[in-house]
Design an enzyme around this catalytic site. Structure first.
Site, PDB file in Angstrom:
ATOM      1  CG  ASP A   1      16.106  79.550  32.649  1.00  0.00           C
ATOM      2  OD1 ASP A   1      16.814  78.526  32.567  1.00  0.00           O
ATOM      3  OD2 ASP A   1      14.859  79.526  32.564  1.00  0.00           O
TER       4      ASP A   1
ATOM      5  CD  GLU B   1       9.482  73.050  29.156  1.00  0.00           C
ATOM      6  OE1 GLU B   1      10.566  73.559  29.496  1.00  0.00           O
ATOM      7  OE2 GLU B   1       8.459  73.701  28.892  1.00  0.00           O
TER       8      GLU B   1
ATOM      9  CG  ASP C   1      13.986  81.464  29.752  1.00  0.00           C
ATOM     10  OD1 ASP C   1      13.217  80.616  30.242  1.00  0.00           O
ATOM     11  OD2 ASP C   1      14.612  81.280  28.682  1.00  0.00           O
TER      12      ASP C   1
ATOM     13  CD  GLU D   1      15.452  76.929  27.010  1.00  0.00           C
ATOM     14  OE1 GLU D   1      15.257  76.898  25.772  1.00  0.00           O
ATOM     15  OE2 GLU D   1      14.642  77.426  27.810  1.00  0.00           O
TER      16      GLU D   1
HETATM   17  O1  KIV Z   1      11.752  79.192  32.424  1.00  0.00           O
HETATM   18  C1  KIV Z   1      11.165  78.252  32.972  1.00  0.00           C
HETATM   19  O2  KIV Z   1      10.167  78.417  33.661  1.00  0.00           O
HETATM   20  C2  KIV Z   1      11.690  76.907  32.758  1.00  0.00           C
HETATM   21  C3  KIV Z   1      10.897  75.773  33.319  1.00  0.00           C
HETATM   22  C4  KIV Z   1       9.694  75.546  32.509  1.00  0.00           C
HETATM   23  C5  KIV Z   1      11.705  74.543  33.447  1.00  0.00           C
HETATM   24  O3  KIV Z   1      12.703  76.758  32.152  1.00  0.00           O
END
Ligand code: KIV
Length: 271
Positions: free
Chosen positions: A82, A180, A43, A113
């Site tokens: 995501d 992260e 995302d 998340e």
């Molecule tokens: O959206 C994204 O790029 C992420 C990475 C930073 C793991 O979730």
């Protein structure tokens, strides 16, 4: 192409997993040509491709559109998409509709998340045939709650919370976990405590794999350079130089030359 079992297999074999974000067809073709193991349609697309200052504005439609483009370009890569801000915090039917949109766009798994309040959904999705990747530590969709983009797990209490979240996601059925911006020792500790693979970003070398944002990896992003980012090429300068060369060539009359023009005499010649 990798499948979900290869993540744990690679962990057991001590073989690192490589993941890169990708958001469009052209980049996907390039990633597909590379040795990178798998792709995340993150995302972060809201920031890298749409210019927003956080991932909060990402929508299911945005994720599905970019996932479809990536899937058309990277036919040989395992693709995780995501689920965007709040898209999986609604009634079950709406959550499933969001998952359906990105899976039918071409993802092989979804990433969500946080752990608190997500375990039941992770269980439900895995029981419905949808592999789930977890994401703990600095979870960018929580930026307003976290008070900014900060390293997580620095106190004993928050480190313990992250360990519990990791175990809860594994127990709920997640096949892998992104960590992260967490301290190296904590990330290594969590990695050892799990059967599933961990993918780090700003989490040191102890994770089972690494993920980087495509634009960061290629040095295309000139205004954002967190400590954990390494530019593997200076893409911004290379691209700017090429644009300037083109600009110069057109203005001096050097381009287009005969080799890049349709000449009727030459076209008439036999091949
Ligand atoms: O959206 C994204 O790029 C992420 C990475 C930073 C793991 O979730």
């Amino acid at each position: 192409m990798m499948n979900i079992f290869d993540f744990a297999k690679k962990k057991q074999a001590g073989e690192k997993i490589t993941m890169v974000t990708c958001y469009d067809y052209t980049s996907a073709v390039l990633v597909n040509r590379s040795d990178i193991d798998c792709i995340l349609v993150g995302d972060s697309v809201a920031m890298t491709m749409h210019g927003f200052n956080s991932t909060v504005p990402a929508t299911v439609e945005m994720m599905a559109l970019h996932t479809a483009a990536v899937a058309r370009g990277a036919k040989d890569k395992f693709i995780v998409a995501d689920l965007p801000f709040l898209a999986y915090r609604k009634a079950l039917g709406e959550n499933i509709a969001a998952v359906q949109a990105v899976m039918q766009a071409g993802a092989h798994a979804v990433k969500i998340e946080g752990a608190a309040g997500n375990q039941e959904l992770v269980r439900h999705l895995t029981e419905s045939g949808v592999p789930v990747m977890g994401h703990i530590g600095l979870t960018p969709q929580f930026v307003h709650l976290l008070g900014g983009y900060r390293v997580q797990g620095k106190t004993e209490e928050s480190a313990n919370r992250l360990k519990h979240e990791a175990l809860a996601l594994e127990e709920a059925g997640a096949f892998a976990l992104v960590m992260e911006c967490v301290p190296t020792v904590l990330a290594a500790d969590i990695t050892k405590s799990l059967r599933i693979a961990t993918i780090g970003i700003g989490a040191g070398a102890g994770a089972d794999g690494q993920v980087l944002v495509f634009q960061d990896l290629l040095g295309l992003n000139t205004d954002f350079r967190p400590k954990f980012v390494k530019n593997f090429m200076n893409g911004a300068d290379l691209v700017t130089n090429a644009l300037n060369e083109y600009n110069q060539a057109v203005k001096t009359g050097a381009f287009p030359d005969a080799n890049h023009s349709f000449n009727p005499d030459r076209m008439a010649q036999p091949a």
